[in-house]
Design an enzyme around this catalytic site. Structure first.
Site, PDB file in Angstrom:
ATOM      1  N   SER A 166      -6.272 -38.228 -36.599  1.00 47.66           N
ATOM      2  CA  SER A 166      -4.815 -38.421 -36.642  1.00 47.66           C
ATOM      3  C   SER A 166      -4.469 -39.809 -37.184  1.00 47.66           C
ATOM      4  O   SER A 166      -3.533 -39.944 -37.982  1.00 47.66           O
ATOM      5  CB  SER A 166      -4.188 -38.211 -35.264  1.00 47.66           C
ATOM      6  OG  SER A 166      -4.731 -39.100 -34.327  1.00 47.66           O
ATOM      7  N   ASP A 232      -7.119 -46.974 -32.714  1.00 44.00           N
ATOM      8  CA  ASP A 232      -7.460 -46.053 -33.811  1.00 44.00           C
ATOM      9  C   ASP A 232      -6.800 -46.443 -35.127  1.00 44.00           C
ATOM     10  O   ASP A 232      -7.451 -46.484 -36.175  1.00 44.00           O
ATOM     11  CB  ASP A 232      -7.044 -44.611 -33.448  1.00 44.00           C
ATOM     12  CG  ASP A 232      -7.972 -43.987 -32.422  1.00 44.00           C
ATOM     13  OD1 ASP A 232      -8.753 -44.731 -31.803  1.00 44.00           O
ATOM     14  OD2 ASP A 232      -7.910 -42.757 -32.234  1.00 44.00           O
TER      15      ASP A 232
HETATM   16  N1  LIG Z   1      -6.174 -34.228 -42.072  1.00 38.86           N
HETATM   17  C1  LIG Z   1      -5.126 -33.925 -41.325  1.00 38.86           C
HETATM   18  N2  LIG Z   1      -4.093 -33.239 -41.852  1.00 38.86           N
HETATM   19  C2  LIG Z   1      -3.000 -32.962 -41.119  1.00 38.86           C
HETATM   20  N3  LIG Z   1      -2.857 -33.290 -39.818  1.00 38.86           N
HETATM   21  C3  LIG Z   1      -3.853 -33.946 -39.235  1.00 38.86           C
HETATM   22  C4  LIG Z   1      -5.045 -34.280 -39.943  1.00 38.86           C
HETATM   23  N4  LIG Z   1      -5.859 -34.926 -39.098  1.00 38.86           N
HETATM   24  C5  LIG Z   1      -5.212 -34.995 -37.905  1.00 38.86           C
HETATM   25  N5  LIG Z   1      -4.013 -34.405 -37.978  1.00 38.86           N
HETATM   26  C6  LIG Z   1      -3.013 -34.316 -36.898  1.00 38.86           C
HETATM   27  O1  LIG Z   1      -3.544 -35.019 -35.776  1.00 38.86           O
HETATM   28  C7  LIG Z   1      -3.766 -34.134 -34.670  1.00 38.86           C
HETATM   29  C8  LIG Z   1      -5.092 -34.473 -34.014  1.00 38.86           C
HETATM   30  O2  LIG Z   1      -4.989 -35.658 -33.314  1.00 38.86           O
HETATM   31  P1  LIG Z   1      -6.009 -36.036 -32.119  1.00 38.86           P
HETATM   32  O3  LIG Z   1      -6.000 -34.958 -31.105  1.00 38.86           O
HETATM   33  O4  LIG Z   1      -5.681 -37.405 -31.713  1.00 38.86           O
HETATM   34  O5  LIG Z   1      -7.400 -35.982 -32.817  1.00 38.86           O
HETATM   35  P2  LIG Z   1      -8.350 -37.150 -33.291  1.00 38.86           P
HETATM   36  O6  LIG Z   1      -9.063 -37.605 -32.066  1.00 38.86           O
HETATM   37  O7  LIG Z   1      -9.254 -36.502 -34.273  1.00 38.86           O
HETATM   38  O8  LIG Z   1      -7.472 -38.213 -33.863  1.00 38.86           O
HETATM   39  C9  LIG Z   1      -3.759 -32.737 -35.280  1.00 38.86           C
HETATM   40  O9  LIG Z   1      -3.276 -31.793 -34.330  1.00 38.86           O
HETATM   41  C10 LIG Z   1      -2.799 -32.879 -36.458  1.00 38.86           C
HETATM   42  O10 LIG Z   1      -1.468 -32.754 -36.039  1.00 38.86           O
HETATM   43  C1  LIG Z   2      -8.512 -42.318 -25.009  1.00 41.04           C
HETATM   44  C2  LIG Z   2      -8.158 -43.335 -26.071  1.00 41.04           C
HETATM   45  O1  LIG Z   2      -8.638 -44.609 -25.660  1.00 41.04           O
HETATM   46  C3  LIG Z   2      -8.839 -43.024 -27.404  1.00 41.04           C
HETATM   47  C4  LIG Z   2      -8.443 -41.706 -27.986  1.00 41.04           C
HETATM   48  O2  LIG Z   2      -9.165 -41.462 -29.157  1.00 41.04           O
HETATM   49  P1  LIG Z   2      -9.155 -40.020 -29.873  1.00 41.04           P
HETATM   50  O3  LIG Z   2      -7.757 -39.505 -29.898  1.00 41.04           O
HETATM   51  O4  LIG Z   2     -10.027 -39.149 -29.074  1.00 41.04           O
HETATM   52  O5  LIG Z   2      -9.680 -40.292 -31.226  1.00 41.04           O
HETATM   53  C5  LIG Z   2      -6.646 -43.397 -26.196  1.00 41.04           C
HETATM   54  C6  LIG Z   2      -6.123 -44.579 -26.999  1.00 41.04           C
HETATM   55  O6  LIG Z   2      -6.842 -45.573 -27.203  1.00 41.04           O
HETATM   56  O7  LIG Z   2      -4.957 -44.501 -27.397  1.00 41.04           O
END
Ligand SMILES: Nc1ncnc2c1ncn2[C@@H]1O[C@H](COP(=O)(O)OP(=O)(O)O)[C@@H](O)[C@H]1O
Ligand SMILES: C[C@@](O)(CCOP(=O)(O)O)CC(=O)O
Length: 416
Positions: A166, A232
Site C-alpha cells: 500500500s 512504510d
Molecule cells: N499495486 C496496487 N494496486 C492497487 N492497490 C494496491 C496495490 N498495492 C496495495 N494496494 C492497496 O493497499 C491495500 C493493501 O494494504 P495493506 O493491507 O496495508 O497491505 P501491505 O501490508 O501489503 O501494505 C490493498 O487492499 C489495496 O487497496
Molecule cells: C503494524 C505496523 O507497525 C506495520 C504494518 O505493516 P504492513 O501493513 O503489514 O506492511 C503498523 C504501522 O507501522 O503503521
C-alpha cells in the site's frame, strides 16, 4: 492529461519494504528498523490512448480496470477542495491543511454515483479512494483541463502481506502527480497559493520533493490503514535501511553490505487495520504488561540496529561477524516471542519459525502479522546447501519462499 500539448508518458517505480524490528511497537513511538526490497511497484502513465474522452485506471494487483469520462473527473476536481484554512494558504506542499474526513466523504459520494455498474471490492475501493484523494489534492488547485489518459500501476509485491504494497502504491501515485506538475509546468488557480519548483533536474527528485512524497504517501496510508506509524511510506520513498521513530526525523542508512534474507509467504491474508486495533485493545486491558512488551521491543530494535550498523561498516573480522549475526538471530527469536505475546502471530508463522530454528536460522513475522510474510536473515557464512534444503522444506509445507537482498533504491523516475 491536458489538451494542446504533445502526449506525455511517465514511468515511476518504488520499492516494497520489510520491517526488521519494531512492527506494532512503532505505533507507540518505539524504534523501528526497516529496509527496502528489490521487489517494486511500477506506474505507467500514457496519453497515447485509443479511446478519446476516457480515463482508464488499470490496477491489476487488485483486479481493477475501470473507465471514467474525462468530464466526470474534471467536474470532481473542480469542486472546492475541503480545507481547514482558506484556499489562499493551500497548495500541494501543504497536506496538513486538508480536511481529511470531508474529502473522504465527498469521494465516497463520487464513487457511489459514478461506479454504479462496477461494484467495487474493499481493496479496489481503498485503492481508488487513495487515487482520487491525491488527484484532487494535487490537481484540484491547478489550472488544468484534463484529457484522456491511461494510468497503470502493477506490482511485484503481494498485496496485503506485510511487504508494504500500500505504501509503495501510494508513493508511485504521489510521485507521478508531482512529476506531472513539473513536466507540464502547471500553475495554480488564482484563489490558491503559488509555489516554486526549485529542482532543475526532471529525472530525479530532490530532498524536499522526497520529503513531500513521503508526507503525501502517509496521507494515503491513513486511508488504507487508519493510524499508520509512517514507517512504510518513509522506507518506500527513500529505500535503503531506515531507523524510524514516530514524530522524529527518519535516519537513513545507506547499505554498504549485502544483507540476504529469506522471505516466506504464509499466503494467509490479513488486515493491518484490524491487527493494529487488536493490539490497542489488548493494551487498554493490560496496559502495564503490554507497555513492558513494547519497551522490550524498543530495546530489541536498538540492539539489532547497532549490530547491523557494525556489520555495515565492513570492518569486522570473521569472528566478530559471526558473533554479530548470532546476536541478530537471538534478537529475532526474542522479537518473535514478544510479537506472539501481543497476539499478532499465527500458527503458520510459528510453524515457519520452527522450521528455520530446527535448521540453525532464526525467523520472525514482518509487518502487521496474523499471516502475511515471515523474514529470516541469512548470515554470509551460512551453508548454501542448507538454505536450499530449508526453502524446499518450506515449499513442501505449501509456503512460498524467496531469497532476496535488502535495500533496493527508493522512488525513481524510470526511463521510457
Ligand atoms: N499495486 C496496487 N494496486 C492497487 N492497490 C494496491 C496495490 N498495492 C496495495 N494496494 C492497496 O493497499 C491495500 C493493501 O494494504 P495493506 O493491507 O496495508 O497491505 P501491505 O501490508 O501489503 O501494505 C490493498 O487492499 C489495496 O487497496
Ligand atoms: C503494524 C505496523 O507497525 C506495520 C504494518 O505493516 P504492513 O501493513 O503489514 O506492511 C503498523 C504501522 O507501522 O503503521
Amino acid at each position: 492529461m491536458t489538451s494542446s500539448q504533445p502526449p506525455l508518458k511517465i514511468r515511476i517505480s518504488a520499492p516494497g519494504k520489510v520491517i526488521l524490528h519494531g512492527e506494532h511497537s512503532v505505533v507507540y513511538n518505539k524504534l523501528a528498523v526497516a529496509a527496502s526490497l528489490g521487489l517494486r511497484t511500477q506506474l505507467e502513465y500514457s496519453e497515447e490512448v485509443e479511446r478519446q474522452n476516457v480515463v482508464a485506471l488499470d490496477f491489476p494487483a487488485v483486479n481493477m480496470l475501470h473507465f471514467y469520462h474525462v468530464q466526470d473527473l474534471q467536474d470532481f476536481i473542480d469542486k472546492p477542495l475541503p480545507l481547514i484554512k482558506s484556499p489562499c494558504t493551500y497548495n500541494f506542499t501543504h497536506p496538513e491543511l486538508l480536511d481529511h474526513e470531508e474529502i473522504l466523504a465527498s469521494i465516497a459520494t463520487f464513487i457511489a454515483e459514478k461506479s454504479g455498474s462496477h461494484r467495487l471490492e474493499a481493496n479496489q475501493q481503498l485503492a481508488f479512494t487513495s487515487f482520487l484523494y491525491l488527484l484532487w489534492a494535487f490537481l484540484g488547485p491547478m489550472n488544468i483541463q484534463l484529457t484522456h489518459f491511461k494510468l497503470r500501476v502493477k506490482s511485484e509485491l503481494t498485496v496485503s502481506a506485510g511487504t508494504g504494497s500500500s505504501a509503495s502504491f501510494a508513493v508511485v501515485i504521489v510521485a507521478f502527480f508531482l512529476q506531472f506538475i513539473r513536466l507540464r509546468k502547471l500553475k495554480p488557480k488564482d484563489n490558491y497559493k503559488g509555489f516554486n519548483i526549485t529542482n532543475p533536474n526532471l529525472e530525479s527528485f530532490d530532498k524536499k520533493e522526497l520529503e513531500l512524497i513521503s508526507k503525501w504517501a502517509f496521507q494515503s496510508e491513513r486511508i488504507i490503514h487508519g493510524t499508520p506509524s509512517g514507517v512504510d511510506n518513509t522506507i518506500c520513498t527513500y529505500g535503503g535501511l531506515v531507523q524510524f521513530r514516530k514524530g522524529t526525523l527518519p535516519l537513513l542508512i545507506e547499505l554498504a553490505t549485502k544483507f540476504t534474507t529469506i522471505l516466506i509467504n504464509t499466503k494467509l491474508p490479513r488486515d493491518t487495520k484490524r491487527l493494529v486495533s487488536m493490539v490497542a485493545e489488548r493494551r487498554e486491558k493490560y496496559k502495564s504488561i503490554i507497555d513492558g512488551i513494547l519497551n522490550s521491543m524498543d530495546q530489541v530494535s536498538t540492539r539489532a540496529l547497532q549490530c547491523m550498523q557494525k556489520i555495515n561498516t565492513k570492518t569486522l573480522n570473521d569472528f566478530e561477524l559471526l558473533n554479530s549475526y548470532e546476536t541478530l538471530g537471538e534478537l529475532t527469536d526474542l522479537n518473535q516471542n514478544l510479537l506472539r505475546c501481543l497476539g499478532v502471530s499465527h500458527p503458520k508463522l510459528d510453524e515457519i519459525c520452527f522450521v528455520l530454528s530446527n535448521n540453525g536460522l532464526h525467523g520472525k513475522l514482518t509487518g502487521a502479522g496474523g499471516g502475511g510474510y515471515a523474514i529470516c536473515l541469512v548470515p554470509p557464512h551460512f551453508d548454501k546447501v542448507v538454505v536450499k534444503k530449508i526453502m524446499e522444506e518450506l515449499k513442501l509445507k505449501e509456503f512460498d519462499a524467496v531469497l532476496t537482498d535488502l535495500g533496493g533504491c527508493g522512488v525513481s523516475i524510470d526511463s521510457l
